[in-house]
Design an enzyme around this catalytic site. Structure first.
Site, mmCIF file in Angstrom:
data_model
loop_
_atom_site.group_PDB
_atom_site.id
_atom_site.type_symbol
_atom_site.label_atom_id
_atom_site.label_comp_id
_atom_site.label_asym_id
_atom_site.label_seq_id
_atom_site.Cartn_x
_atom_site.Cartn_y
_atom_site.Cartn_z
ATOM 1 N N GLY A 72 0.828 -1.201 0.000
ATOM 2 C CA GLY A 72 0.000 0.000 0.000
ATOM 3 C C GLY A 72 0.863 1.252 0.000
ATOM 4 O O GLY A 72 0.531 2.262 -0.635
ATOM 5 N N THR A 73 1.979 1.190 0.694
ATOM 6 C CA THR A 73 2.881 2.338 0.771
ATOM 7 C C THR A 73 3.390 2.717 -0.617
ATOM 8 O O THR A 73 3.363 3.899 -1.006
ATOM 9 C CB THR A 73 4.066 1.998 1.703
ATOM 10 O OG1 THR A 73 3.530 1.689 2.996
ATOM 11 C CG2 THR A 73 5.055 3.144 1.802
ATOM 12 N N GLN A 178 -7.707 0.180 3.846
ATOM 13 C CA GLN A 178 -8.505 -0.379 4.944
ATOM 14 C C GLN A 178 -9.926 -0.768 4.544
ATOM 15 O O GLN A 178 -10.662 -1.328 5.374
ATOM 16 C CB GLN A 178 -8.552 0.608 6.129
ATOM 17 C CG GLN A 178 -7.229 0.762 6.851
ATOM 18 C CD GLN A 178 -6.779 -0.506 7.581
ATOM 19 O OE1 GLN A 178 -7.540 -1.466 7.757
ATOM 20 N NE2 GLN A 178 -5.528 -0.545 7.996
ATOM 21 N N SER A 198 -4.233 -3.035 -0.548
ATOM 22 C CA SER A 198 -3.124 -3.892 -0.135
ATOM 23 C C SER A 198 -3.632 -5.285 0.262
ATOM 24 O O SER A 198 -4.679 -5.416 0.901
ATOM 25 C CB SER A 198 -2.408 -3.228 1.040
ATOM 26 O OG SER A 198 -1.278 -3.974 1.407
ATOM 27 N N HIS A 200 -2.341 -7.691 2.343
ATOM 28 C CA HIS A 200 -2.222 -8.299 3.681
ATOM 29 C C HIS A 200 -3.277 -7.829 4.670
ATOM 30 O O HIS A 200 -3.327 -8.306 5.799
ATOM 31 C CB HIS A 200 -0.802 -8.128 4.245
ATOM 32 C CG HIS A 200 -0.439 -6.762 4.722
ATOM 33 N ND1 HIS A 200 -0.345 -6.442 6.059
ATOM 34 C CD2 HIS A 200 -0.137 -5.634 4.053
ATOM 35 C CE1 HIS A 200 0.027 -5.176 6.181
ATOM 36 N NE2 HIS A 200 0.162 -4.662 4.982
ATOM 37 N N THR A 236 10.405 -7.181 -11.910
ATOM 38 C CA THR A 236 9.733 -8.481 -12.059
ATOM 39 C C THR A 236 8.636 -8.605 -11.010
ATOM 40 O O THR A 236 8.863 -8.350 -9.830
ATOM 41 C CB THR A 236 10.756 -9.624 -11.903
ATOM 42 O OG1 THR A 236 11.758 -9.448 -12.903
ATOM 43 C CG2 THR A 236 10.104 -10.986 -12.051
ATOM 44 N N CYS A 324 5.210 5.661 21.989
ATOM 45 C CA CYS A 324 6.299 6.132 22.825
ATOM 46 C C CYS A 324 7.479 6.485 21.917
ATOM 47 O O CYS A 324 8.075 5.621 21.293
ATOM 48 C CB CYS A 324 6.693 5.036 23.798
ATOM 49 S SG CYS A 324 7.844 5.632 25.022
HETATM 50 C C1 LIG Z 1 -4.688 3.440 5.236
HETATM 51 C C2 LIG Z 1 -3.399 2.753 4.949
HETATM 52 N N1 LIG Z 1 -2.659 3.122 3.900
HETATM 53 C C3 LIG Z 1 -1.502 2.519 3.596
HETATM 54 C C4 LIG Z 1 -1.000 1.499 4.369
HETATM 55 C C5 LIG Z 1 0.309 0.855 4.012
HETATM 56 O O1 LIG Z 1 0.090 -0.399 3.414
HETATM 57 P P1 LIG Z 1 1.277 -1.486 3.360
HETATM 58 O O2 LIG Z 1 1.413 -2.026 4.744
HETATM 59 O O3 LIG Z 1 0.771 -2.527 2.388
HETATM 60 O O4 LIG Z 1 2.496 -0.784 2.861
HETATM 61 C C6 LIG Z 1 -1.729 1.083 5.495
HETATM 62 C C7 LIG Z 1 -1.210 0.018 6.392
HETATM 63 O O5 LIG Z 1 -1.513 -0.043 7.543
HETATM 64 C C8 LIG Z 1 -2.965 1.717 5.794
HETATM 65 O O6 LIG Z 1 -3.703 1.362 6.844
#
Ligand SMILES: Cc1ncc(COP(=O)(O)O)c(C=O)c1O
Length: 384
Positions: A72-73, A178, A198, A200, A236, A324
């Protein structure tokens, strides 16, 4: 072994056994490089194409519009930087409660000469579409608003924001990490141009995700190399991961509605149970416009990390809404943006439910949390 209860599904989920079974042959039997022209390569490509077609059918879009990424990142980075770099300069609109994958990408773009407006949210963590409208400038090149917030679960009014975006001809990127496979998404009706999702978070493997890019959206690639993914993302492909993601989504497509109803009831059972047992507790996030399995609760004047550790000793996995950092406890930026005061924000605990969660699990968590919070409050220094 005593009971173990996992209530951190917004962080990650266990891979579904059927997903594992579907992936296994793609490690050592169908292992070819999908770009190779020989039979080994073609077999791998077929597996990937099938997954792509499955996902496009689920989204009611074209398979050509899907780009697979490493998470997702990366999808968020590609969407925002890809559109920004194509425009070369301009203004972006986002909100203060986005995931760091969006926020830090936007902050970095500011160092590169782009302008960014970070919209406020209301007490429930909701973006007001009118604020989006007022933030629009003649040089606005993109809007990026998440579908649901990972901490509090509030679901944004994407269709209203999408209508504005469409009216102005500005692409709307939606981080749906999400919500994808959890609540219905109609990219056409919601006016979305780019969507991140994403694997996972929906019982697929980690390290694989997608970015859906509407045909005609002006953007450039940010990772250069081979001609993969129609030259939008070089490298790839993670074939086994993509196959697993496709299977995970197929399963979600089948149980999404029933699971949403079941999790909403369990989520409400948790909140009702805790508020009956523990004084001075409140719900963060929207009361109804919220992810089915998410309950973020604040215990006033208690540090959330102490509750998380107390629950961990009872075999329960939840996450703290405060972090923290270098010795001092910082409240969550999402809760701060929602205007939650420090005495409440410090005690925020997120419970995110999933496939394996049962009513017995919920009752166990309710019974476990009450003595933990009571003891922590007894130890607390008396404040005026
Ligand atoms: C709203 C949102 N965006 C992006 C991400 C990042 O996804 P990934 O863990 O697949 O990089 C997350 C992961 O918690 C998320 O909750």
């Amino acid at each position: 072994m005593s009971r173990r209860v996992y209530l951190d599904h917004n962080a990650s989920t266990p891979v579904h056994p059927d997903v594992v079974a579907e992936m296994l042959p793609f490690f050592s039997e169908t292992f070819g490089n999908p770009s190779s022209v020989h039979g080994f390569g073609r077999e791998a490509r077929d597996g990937m194409d099938q997954a792509r077609a499955r996902m496009a059918a689920f989204m009611r879009t074209s398979p050509d519009e899907l780009v697979f990424t490493s998470g997702g990142t990366e999808s968020d980075n590609l969407a925002i930087k890809g559109v920004a770099y194509a425009a070369k300069r301009g203004h972006l609109i986002t909100s203060k409660i986005e995931h760091h994958a969006v926020l830090r990408t936007c902050q970095w773009l500011e160092t590169q000469g782009f302008a960014v407006t970070y919209l406020d949210v209301d007490e429930y963590g909701m973006v007001d579409p009118d604020d989006v409208k007022h933030a629009m400038r003649p040089d606005t090149i993109a809007i990026s608003i998440m579908h649901a917030n990972s901490e509090v679960g509030t679901i944004q009014p994407i269709a209203a924001i999408g209508a504005l975006a469409r009216e102005r001809g500005v692409p709307l990127h939606v981080d749906a990490v999400q919500t994808f496979g959890k609540v219905p998404i109609d990219v056409d009706a919601m006016g979305i141009s780019l969507l991140s999702a994403s694997s996972h978070k929906i019982y697929g493997p980690k390290g694989v995700a997608l970015l859906w890019i509407r045909k005609g959206t002006r953007m450039v690639s940010v990772q250069h190399g081979g001609e993969h993914e129609r030259r939008r993302r070089a490298g790839t492909e993670n074939v086994a991961g993509i196959v697993g993601f496709g299977k995970a989504l197929e399963i979600r497509g089948r149980d999404m509605a029933a699971e949403a109803t079941r999790l909403t009831a369990l989520r409400d059972r948790l909140w009702d149970g805790i508020r009956a047992a523990v004084p001075d507790v409140k719900l963060n996030g929207h009361p109804t416009e919220r992810l089915p399995g998410t309950a973020n609760l604040s215990y006033r004047n208690v540090e959330s990390e102490s509750i998380v550790l107390g629950l961990d000793l009872k075999g329960v996995g939840v996450s703290a809404g405060s972090a923290c950092t270098s010795g001092s406890v910082e409240p969550s930026y999402v809760l701060v943006a929602m205007g939650v005061s420090l005495d409440w924000a410090m005690g925020a605990v997120r419970h995110s439910l999933g496939r394996s969660t049962t009513a017995e699990d919920i009752d166990y968590v309710v019974a476990s949390v009450e003595p933990i919070v009571r003891r922590l409050r007894e130890k607390m220094p008396v404040t005026a």
